[in-house]
Motif scaffolding. Structure first.
Motif, mmCIF file in Angstrom:
data_model
loop_
_atom_site.group_PDB
_atom_site.id
_atom_site.type_symbol
_atom_site.label_atom_id
_atom_site.label_comp_id
_atom_site.label_asym_id
_atom_site.label_seq_id
_atom_site.Cartn_x
_atom_site.Cartn_y
_atom_site.Cartn_z
ATOM 1 N N ASP A 16 -6.997 17.339 -27.026
ATOM 2 C CA ASP A 16 -6.226 17.377 -28.279
ATOM 3 C C ASP A 16 -5.391 18.642 -28.414
ATOM 4 O O ASP A 16 -4.457 18.683 -29.207
ATOM 5 C CB ASP A 16 -7.161 17.251 -29.485
ATOM 6 N N GLY A 17 -5.727 19.671 -27.646
ATOM 7 C CA GLY A 17 -4.983 20.925 -27.711
ATOM 8 C C GLY A 17 -3.789 20.985 -26.771
ATOM 9 O O GLY A 17 -3.019 21.943 -26.801
ATOM 10 N N ILE A 18 -3.612 19.970 -25.945
ATOM 11 C CA ILE A 18 -2.476 19.935 -25.020
ATOM 12 C C ILE A 18 -1.238 19.511 -25.793
ATOM 13 O O ILE A 18 -1.238 18.493 -26.483
ATOM 14 C CB ILE A 18 -2.747 18.973 -23.841
ATOM 15 N N ARG A 19 -0.188 20.311 -25.675
ATOM 16 C CA ARG A 19 1.055 20.061 -26.400
ATOM 17 C C ARG A 19 2.179 19.739 -25.426
ATOM 18 O O ARG A 19 2.277 20.334 -24.355
ATOM 19 C CB ARG A 19 1.455 21.287 -27.238
ATOM 20 N N LEU A 20 3.029 18.813 -25.826
ATOM 21 C CA LEU A 20 4.128 18.370 -24.975
ATOM 22 C C LEU A 20 5.025 19.529 -24.556
ATOM 23 O O LEU A 20 5.389 19.647 -23.380
ATOM 24 C CB LEU A 20 4.949 17.285 -25.683
ATOM 25 N N ASP A 92 -1.946 11.468 -18.842
ATOM 26 C CA ASP A 92 -1.555 10.064 -18.970
ATOM 27 C C ASP A 92 -1.950 9.491 -20.328
ATOM 28 O O ASP A 92 -1.227 8.673 -20.896
ATOM 29 C CB ASP A 92 -2.176 9.226 -17.844
ATOM 30 N N ALA A 93 -3.096 9.909 -20.850
ATOM 31 C CA ALA A 93 -3.531 9.421 -22.163
ATOM 32 C C ALA A 93 -2.636 9.948 -23.280
ATOM 33 O O ALA A 93 -2.302 9.223 -24.219
ATOM 34 C CB ALA A 93 -4.980 9.827 -22.421
ATOM 35 N N LEU A 94 -2.235 11.202 -23.169
ATOM 36 C CA LEU A 94 -1.424 11.819 -24.221
ATOM 37 C C LEU A 94 0.057 11.473 -24.114
ATOM 38 O O LEU A 94 0.728 11.263 -25.128
ATOM 39 C CB LEU A 94 -1.579 13.343 -24.168
ATOM 40 N N PHE A 95 0.567 11.447 -22.898
ATOM 41 C CA PHE A 95 2.000 11.265 -22.654
ATOM 42 C C PHE A 95 2.187 10.204 -21.562
ATOM 43 O O PHE A 95 2.513 10.541 -20.417
ATOM 44 C CB PHE A 95 2.648 12.588 -22.232
ATOM 45 N N PRO A 96 1.956 8.930 -21.894
ATOM 46 C CA PRO A 96 1.995 7.874 -20.881
ATOM 47 C C PRO A 96 3.307 7.868 -20.091
ATOM 48 O O PRO A 96 4.390 7.883 -20.674
ATOM 49 C CB PRO A 96 1.842 6.587 -21.696
#
Length: 116
Positions: A16-20, A92-96
């Motif tokens: 959840d802490g990973i940002r684009l 992949d889950a955050l930014f498919p």
């Protein structure tokens, strides 16, 4: 009697802490993108010494830290070796599709520049 070896844990963002913007920044550097491409092609973990990068040791450390702190890679110590893995499932889950697109674009660029 159990002898415990001190562990050296490294800070990693949670999923959840990973940002684009952090991921895009990490992937925007050619040296870091080379590292990510090698990890994507690897079958398992690679140690930092497996990479022959065209930069100094301190700059190499910086690049790995940027990748780790942005959530692109995971690093852990095994003995004195620092092992690296791509956090593909988190990305992949955050930014498919993002990682696959970046890797495909990098391959295409390499092919164009090599005349293939």
């Amino acid at each position: 009697m159990t002898i415990r070896t001190p562990t050296r844990d490294l800070d990693h963002p949670t999923r959840d802490g990973i940002r684009l913007e952090g991921v895009l920044h990490a992937l925007s550097d050619p040296v870091r993108l080379h590292v990510v491409r090698r990890l994507a092609d690897a079958d398992g973990e690679l140690s930092c010494s497996d990479f022959d990068l065209p930069v100094s040791k301190s700059t190499t450390t910086h690049h790995f830290r940027v990748l780790r702190e942005s959530g692109v890679i995971s690093q852990l110590y095994r003995g004195t070796a620092k092992l690296n893995t791509l956090r593909r499932s988190d990305l992949d889950a955050l930014f498919p599709g993002l990682l696959d697109s970046v890797l495909a674009g990098a391959r295409s660029e390499t092919d164009r520049s090599s005349g293939a």
